[in-house]
Design an enzyme around this catalytic site. Sequence first.
Site, PDB file in Angstrom:
ATOM      1  N   LYS A 130      -3.680 -14.015  22.369  1.00 33.27           N
ATOM      2  CA  LYS A 130      -3.220 -14.915  21.359  1.00 33.27           C
ATOM      3  C   LYS A 130      -2.181 -14.296  20.473  1.00 33.27           C
ATOM      4  O   LYS A 130      -2.313 -12.972  20.294  1.00 33.27           O
ATOM      5  CB  LYS A 130      -4.344 -15.729  20.684  1.00 33.27           C
ATOM      6  CG  LYS A 130      -4.229 -16.942  20.038  1.00 33.27           C
ATOM      7  CD  LYS A 130      -4.463 -17.953  21.241  1.00 33.27           C
ATOM      8  CE  LYS A 130      -3.981 -19.465  20.599  1.00 33.27           C
ATOM      9  NZ  LYS A 130      -4.483 -20.495  21.556  1.00 33.27           N
ATOM     10  N   ASP A 170       0.884 -23.495  21.192  1.00 33.86           N
ATOM     11  CA  ASP A 170      -0.123 -23.557  20.354  1.00 33.86           C
ATOM     12  C   ASP A 170      -0.008 -24.419  19.217  1.00 33.86           C
ATOM     13  O   ASP A 170       1.407 -25.151  19.480  1.00 33.86           O
ATOM     14  CB  ASP A 170      -0.984 -22.434  20.044  1.00 33.86           C
ATOM     15  CG  ASP A 170      -2.424 -22.846  19.635  1.00 33.86           C
ATOM     16  OD1 ASP A 170      -3.343 -23.037  20.290  1.00 33.86           O
ATOM     17  OD2 ASP A 170      -2.872 -22.791  18.347  1.00 33.86           O
TER      18      ASP A 170
HETATM   19  P1  NDP Z   1       0.150 -29.434  17.688  1.00 37.63           P
HETATM   20  O1  NDP Z   1       0.765 -28.532  16.627  1.00 37.63           O
HETATM   21  O2  NDP Z   1       0.743 -30.218  18.738  1.00 37.63           O
HETATM   22  O3  NDP Z   1      -0.653 -30.557  16.766  1.00 37.63           O
HETATM   23  C1  NDP Z   1      -1.975 -30.111  15.696  1.00 37.63           C
HETATM   24  C2  NDP Z   1      -2.294 -31.521  15.121  1.00 37.63           C
HETATM   25  O4  NDP Z   1      -3.507 -31.033  14.477  1.00 37.63           O
HETATM   26  C3  NDP Z   1      -1.321 -32.015  14.228  1.00 37.63           C
HETATM   27  O5  NDP Z   1      -1.588 -33.441  13.913  1.00 37.63           O
HETATM   28  C4  NDP Z   1      -1.769 -31.193  12.812  1.00 37.63           C
HETATM   29  O6  NDP Z   1      -1.244 -32.146  11.693  1.00 37.63           O
HETATM   30  C5  NDP Z   1      -3.192 -31.250  12.829  1.00 37.63           C
HETATM   31  N1  NDP Z   1      -3.607 -30.318  12.014  1.00 37.63           N
HETATM   32  C6  NDP Z   1      -3.292 -28.776  12.225  1.00 37.63           C
HETATM   33  N2  NDP Z   1      -3.892 -28.095  10.953  1.00 37.63           N
HETATM   34  C7  NDP Z   1      -4.747 -29.177  10.329  1.00 37.63           C
HETATM   35  C8  NDP Z   1      -5.371 -29.124   9.390  1.00 37.63           C
HETATM   36  N3  NDP Z   1      -5.690 -27.900   8.547  1.00 37.63           N
HETATM   37  N4  NDP Z   1      -6.164 -30.109   8.898  1.00 37.63           N
HETATM   38  C9  NDP Z   1      -5.837 -31.256   9.334  1.00 37.63           C
HETATM   39  N5  NDP Z   1      -5.212 -31.515  10.563  1.00 37.63           N
HETATM   40  C10 NDP Z   1      -4.582 -30.386  10.986  1.00 37.63           C
HETATM   41  O7  NDP Z   1      -1.213 -28.358  18.190  1.00 37.63           O
HETATM   42  P2  NDP Z   1      -1.921 -28.721  19.409  1.00 37.63           P
HETATM   43  O8  NDP Z   1      -2.161 -30.270  19.752  1.00 37.63           O
HETATM   44  O9  NDP Z   1      -1.385 -27.872  20.521  1.00 37.63           O
HETATM   45  O10 NDP Z   1      -3.314 -27.995  19.328  1.00 37.63           O
HETATM   46  C11 NDP Z   1      -4.389 -28.457  18.628  1.00 37.63           C
HETATM   47  C12 NDP Z   1      -5.942 -27.484  18.719  1.00 37.63           C
HETATM   48  O11 NDP Z   1      -5.939 -27.548  20.182  1.00 37.63           O
HETATM   49  C13 NDP Z   1      -5.648 -26.359  18.299  1.00 37.63           C
HETATM   50  O12 NDP Z   1      -7.119 -25.905  17.881  1.00 37.63           O
HETATM   51  C14 NDP Z   1      -5.186 -25.378  19.442  1.00 37.63           C
HETATM   52  O13 NDP Z   1      -5.720 -24.062  19.439  1.00 37.63           O
HETATM   53  C15 NDP Z   1      -6.057 -26.178  20.705  1.00 37.63           C
HETATM   54  N6  NDP Z   1      -5.487 -26.027  21.910  1.00 37.63           N
HETATM   55  C16 NDP Z   1      -4.199 -26.160  22.341  1.00 37.63           C
HETATM   56  C17 NDP Z   1      -3.816 -26.185  23.697  1.00 37.63           C
HETATM   57  C18 NDP Z   1      -2.491 -26.629  24.011  1.00 37.63           C
HETATM   58  O14 NDP Z   1      -2.277 -26.647  25.266  1.00 37.63           O
HETATM   59  N7  NDP Z   1      -1.350 -26.829  23.222  1.00 37.63           N
HETATM   60  C19 NDP Z   1      -4.709 -25.478  24.724  1.00 37.63           C
HETATM   61  C20 NDP Z   1      -6.004 -25.371  24.141  1.00 37.63           C
HETATM   62  C21 NDP Z   1      -6.494 -25.562  22.897  1.00 37.63           C
HETATM   63  P3  NDP Z   1      -0.121 -31.748  10.855  1.00 37.63           P
HETATM   64  O15 NDP Z   1       1.204 -32.433  11.647  1.00 37.63           O
HETATM   65  O16 NDP Z   1      -0.054 -32.518   9.669  1.00 37.63           O
HETATM   66  O17 NDP Z   1       0.247 -30.526  10.754  1.00 37.63           O
END
Ligand code: NDP
Length: 449
Positions: A130, A170
């Site tokens: 990571k 991510d």
């Molecule tokens: P994105 O950046 O596309 O989206 C993240 C989302 O989560 C946004 O809506 C963001 O809101 C919100 N968010 C982030 N931090 C916080 C917080 N502290 N409190 C509340 N909301 C929050 O990321 P992903 O969708 O890619 O990733 C989301 C999760 O999934 C992570 O845990 C990641 O590790 C996991 N994941 C992702 C994969 C992938 O293929 N992308 C694969 C496996 C797991 P805002 O816009 O306000 O920041």
Amino acid sequence: MKKKTQKQLDTFLEKLAERNPHQPEFQQAVKEVLQSVVPYIAQHEKYQDQALLERITEPERIITFRVVWQDDDGALHVNRGYRVQFNSAIGPYKGGIRFTPTVTPSVLKFLAFEQIFKNSLTGLPMGGGKGGSDFNPRDRSDSEVMRFCQAFMTELYRHIGPDTDIPAGDINVSAREIGYLYGQYKKIANVHQPVLTGKGLAYGGSKIRTEATGYGNVFFMREMLKRVGKEIEGTTAVVSGSGNVAQHTAEKWIALGGKVLAMSDSDGTIYDESGISQEKLEWIKDLKNNKRGRIKEYAKEFDAEFREGKKPWDIKSDVAFPCATQNEIEKKDAEKLVKNGCQALSEGANMPCTEAAMEVLRDSDILYAPGKASNAGGVAVSGLEISQNILRLSWSREEVEERLEKIMQEIHEKCLEYGIDDNGNADYVKGANIAGFVKVADAMIALGV
Ligand code: NDP
């Protein structure tokens, strides 16, 4: 757990905390896995006297580097870049890159550690890694993000390679950032090769990669529900986040006949009692992916409720999909979900439940899928992207989605293989941890020290 085994685990965790001070997320992730794995080792001589716990919790390598970039006004900024290359026993390191101010060695070590077991569960030859940076892309222009990505890759490129380490996206690293990162890699190395996944379709990406984590999350949920005779049709869901994983979890849930009541971002939650349709979801995608807006704008556009600063967990629904970030479900949230009759929870995010929240969920009747199983679809399709790059082929949407569905079904079966209790109930946490561990441990023993 037997008293002697519990003592062994406690002693090990104490030492781990001493060796990794100020790393709460990493310590939390290790404890969660070892609670399943240590009793298993105690029953299997093959895994004893190998220092497996010490070896598997120590990253093979951590790279830290300086990233200097210039903003649109000409001012210079310095960020920190990292790549944690945790375990390569079963294949090249594989895992995403995250850009947010909350990126620390502890967070990346927890994510890379989780990734070892997740990648093992997919059945594909991928080790765990990571990376990321404390860079905050919010309110930055495209040019600023591009310059940051170029500066980041200018150092990272020497540490990655198709047979060494293959990062992906991510949080805050998706199509735009992957494009800039890959463009810089190609410029420096003068070669097109699978060193990143999540690439655009025009330059070597796989169909369904963008959708894979969210779609896979729903496929896993479907398997859990099917096993207890339940269906998605007409079932209500709340989804946290509105980024990549949240959008595609919602999309597949709607496509399979479910109803999505809520989504969120770090400012708050929107609650749409009439349900977020595919059309409304397209609006959210445009808002988040192109306009880079805030979820509260949905409430105005569609006359829905916006709950400022609130998470979606107190909204009554049949199932829940945490898809935002780590530790977003605390004990009181988990208690609320149980009280409101939630039947199943499938983690799209990594480690979205605190330790106390997990305890509440595991003690309840909720079907509970840990992220290392339920969100493995993303990395699985990344594995398929690498295969297509090596074969110089591009599979159709249908073909990739079919493979993804099959992989998620197989992960579900592996969890059951190791996670059925004496009463025939499925403990997906235990099942995923042990199934993920066994393959990596076998490889580590075979490879020697
Ligand atoms: P994105 O950046 O596309 O989206 C993240 C989302 O989560 C946004 O809506 C963001 O809101 C919100 N968010 C982030 N931090 C916080 C917080 N502290 N409190 C509340 N909301 C929050 O990321 P992903 O969708 O890619 O990733 C989301 C999760 O999934 C992570 O845990 C990641 O590790 C996991 N994941 C992702 C994969 C992938 O293929 N992308 C694969 C496996 C797991 P805002 O816009 O306000 O920041």
